[in-house]
Write a protein that holds these residues in place. Structure first.
Motif, short mmCIF file in Angstrom:
data_model
loop_
_atom_site.label_atom_id
_atom_site.label_comp_id
_atom_site.label_asym_id
_atom_site.label_seq_id
_atom_site.Cartn_x
_atom_site.Cartn_y
_atom_site.Cartn_z
N GLU A 20 11.11 -17.77 -7.54
CA GLU A 20 12.22 -17.65 -8.50
C GLU A 20 12.04 -16.43 -9.40
N THR A 21 10.79 -16.17 -9.78
CA THR A 21 10.53 -15.00 -10.62
C THR A 21 10.79 -13.72 -9.83
N TRP A 22 10.42 -13.72 -8.54
CA TRP A 22 10.65 -12.54 -7.71
C TRP A 22 12.15 -12.25 -7.55
N VAL A 23 12.95 -13.30 -7.42
CA VAL A 23 14.39 -13.09 -7.24
C VAL A 23 14.97 -12.39 -8.47
N PHE A 24 14.53 -12.76 -9.67
CA PHE A 24 15.00 -12.06 -10.88
C PHE A 24 14.58 -10.60 -10.85
N LEU A 25 13.37 -10.35 -10.41
CA LEU A 25 12.85 -8.98 -10.35
C LEU A 25 13.66 -8.16 -9.35
N GLU A 26 13.94 -8.76 -8.20
CA GLU A 26 14.66 -8.08 -7.14
C GLU A 26 16.07 -7.72 -7.58
N ARG A 27 16.68 -8.59 -8.39
CA ARG A 27 18.03 -8.35 -8.87
C ARG A 27 18.04 -7.51 -10.14
N ARG A 28 16.88 -7.10 -10.59
CA ARG A 28 16.73 -6.34 -11.85
C ARG A 28 17.30 -7.11 -13.03
N GLU A 29 17.14 -8.43 -13.01
CA GLU A 29 17.59 -9.23 -14.14
C GLU A 29 16.39 -9.44 -15.05
N TRP A 30 16.19 -8.48 -15.91
CA TRP A 30 14.94 -8.41 -16.66
C TRP A 30 14.77 -9.53 -17.66
N ARG A 31 15.86 -9.90 -18.34
CA ARG A 31 15.71 -10.93 -19.37
C ARG A 31 15.32 -12.28 -18.80
N PRO A 32 16.04 -12.78 -17.76
CA PRO A 32 15.56 -14.03 -17.18
C PRO A 32 14.18 -13.90 -16.53
N PHE A 33 13.88 -12.73 -16.00
CA PHE A 33 12.56 -12.51 -15.42
C PHE A 33 11.48 -12.70 -16.48
N ALA A 34 11.66 -12.00 -17.61
CA ALA A 34 10.66 -12.08 -18.68
C ALA A 34 10.62 -13.48 -19.30
N ALA A 35 11.83 -14.08 -19.45
CA ALA A 35 11.88 -15.41 -20.07
C ALA A 35 11.19 -16.45 -19.19
N ASN A 36 11.39 -16.33 -17.89
CA ASN A 36 10.78 -17.29 -16.96
C ASN A 36 9.25 -17.22 -17.04
N LEU A 37 8.72 -16.00 -17.06
CA LEU A 37 7.27 -15.83 -17.17
C LEU A 37 6.76 -16.31 -18.53
N ALA A 38 7.48 -15.89 -19.57
CA ALA A 38 7.01 -16.21 -20.93
C ALA A 38 7.04 -17.72 -21.18
N LEU A 39 8.10 -18.39 -20.70
CA LEU A 39 8.19 -19.83 -20.92
C LEU A 39 7.16 -20.58 -20.09
N SER A 40 6.96 -20.16 -18.83
CA SER A 40 5.99 -20.85 -17.97
C SER A 40 4.60 -20.77 -18.58
N LEU A 41 4.21 -19.58 -19.00
CA LEU A 41 2.87 -19.41 -19.56
C LEU A 41 2.82 -19.92 -20.99
N GLY A 42 3.87 -19.62 -21.77
CA GLY A 42 3.88 -19.96 -23.19
C GLY A 42 3.95 -21.46 -23.44
N LEU A 43 4.47 -22.22 -22.47
CA LEU A 43 4.49 -23.67 -22.61
C LEU A 43 3.41 -24.32 -21.75
N GLY A 44 3.16 -23.76 -20.57
CA GLY A 44 2.19 -24.36 -19.65
C GLY A 44 0.77 -24.29 -20.16
N LEU A 45 0.37 -23.16 -20.72
CA LEU A 45 -1.02 -23.02 -21.19
C LEU A 45 -1.29 -23.88 -22.43
N PRO A 46 -0.41 -23.90 -23.43
CA PRO A 46 -0.62 -24.84 -24.54
C PRO A 46 -0.59 -26.30 -24.07
N ALA A 47 0.21 -26.60 -23.03
CA ALA A 47 0.28 -27.99 -22.55
C ALA A 47 -1.08 -28.43 -22.00
N VAL A 48 -1.73 -27.56 -21.23
CA VAL A 48 -3.03 -27.93 -20.67
C VAL A 48 -4.07 -28.02 -21.79
N TRP A 49 -3.95 -27.16 -22.76
CA TRP A 49 -4.88 -27.16 -23.90
C TRP A 49 -4.72 -28.46 -24.71
#
Lengths: 114, 134
Positions: A76-105
């Motif tokens: 899903e992240t690659w599809v945003f990159l391929e379409r040059r949809e930068w905002r959803p690309f960055a948001a997808n990465l930021a939300l996955s890491l920004g919520l996933g890492l605190p969740a495990v912690w």
């Protein structure tokens, strides 16, 4: 381990369907929800040092492993990159890491307190 | 149809997870070390996801169970985000913040490149796909 996976995989499928039916960006949201929830639960299972020996294989490796996914997130992240949809690309990465890492912690902190 | 489909996804998830478990047993990592097992399943699963999507998207009429079985089930079970997150947590917790950051970046950079390679290989093998729908 297999029993945990047999529950985790279909649960992910149902979450994905629910998110797709409800939200425009459903597939992304479904993936985000399962990844964050699964990270939280794995954190608990891994941090809980006095847990019975079946907890980590069943709940952690089996259930959380099958519930969460890296391949779909990468696709899903690659599809945003391929379409040059930068905002959803960055948001997808930021939300996955920004919520996933605190969740495990957070899960880990909770697990060690058990 | 839903009950059968859920069963098919569960079966795929068990298959993929058993494979990931076997990789974990074959490639154990000590605390503070690069988690090769998780890295390997996530990167190969991303490559396979690219191939799968190139294939499925060029089928005229794929069986409705095919994509959930292989994508959500097998590849979902094979790859894992939760272990990846736990790896990052464990590395940074053992004082290896640089390694944790490197592992995090490498998983995504190599994972995305793997998807792209899978899609490109799939396009060669199965022909042009339509714009991928998520």
């Amino acid at each position: 381990m297999a029993a945990g996976a047999a529950v985790g995989a279909p649960l992910r499928f149902l979450v994905d369907r629910w998110a797709r039916a409800r939200y425009d960006a459903g597939s992304i949201i479904g993936t985000l929800v399962v990844n964050v929830v699964g990270s939280f639960v794995l954190g608990i299972a891994a941090g809980w040092s006095s847990a019975p020996s079946w907890v980590l294989p069943l709940a952690g490796i089996g259930f959380c492993g099958a519930l969460t996914t890296f391949s779909t997130l990468a696709f899903e992240t690659w599809v945003f990159l391929e379409r040059r949809e930068w905002r959803p690309f960055a948001a997808n990465l930021a939300l996955s890491l920004g919520l996933g890492l605190p969740a495990v912690w957070l899960g880990w902190a909770l697990g060690t307190a058990l | 149809m839903t009950r059968g489909l859920v069963g098919v996804v569960a079966a795929g998830g068990v298959l993929g997870s058993l494979g990931r478990y076997a990789v974990g047993l074959a490639l154990p990592h000590a605390s503070g070390q690069w988690p090769w097992g998780t890295f390997l399943v996530n990167v190969t699963g991303s490559l396979a996801m690219g191939l799968l999507m190139a294939w499925v998207l060029t089928r005229i009429d794929p069986h409705p169970w095919l994509r959930p079985f292989l994508g959500v089930g097998v590849l979902g079970g094979w790859t894992t985000f939760s272990s990846f997150a736990l790896d990052v947590h464990a590395l940074s917790g053992s004082g290896r913040s640089g390694l944790a950051l490197g592992y995090m970046l490498a998983s995504f950079v190599v994972g995305l490149v793997a998807v792209a390679i899978g899609l490109a290989l799939g396009q060669r093998a199965f022909g042009d796909r339509p714009r991928p729908a998520l």
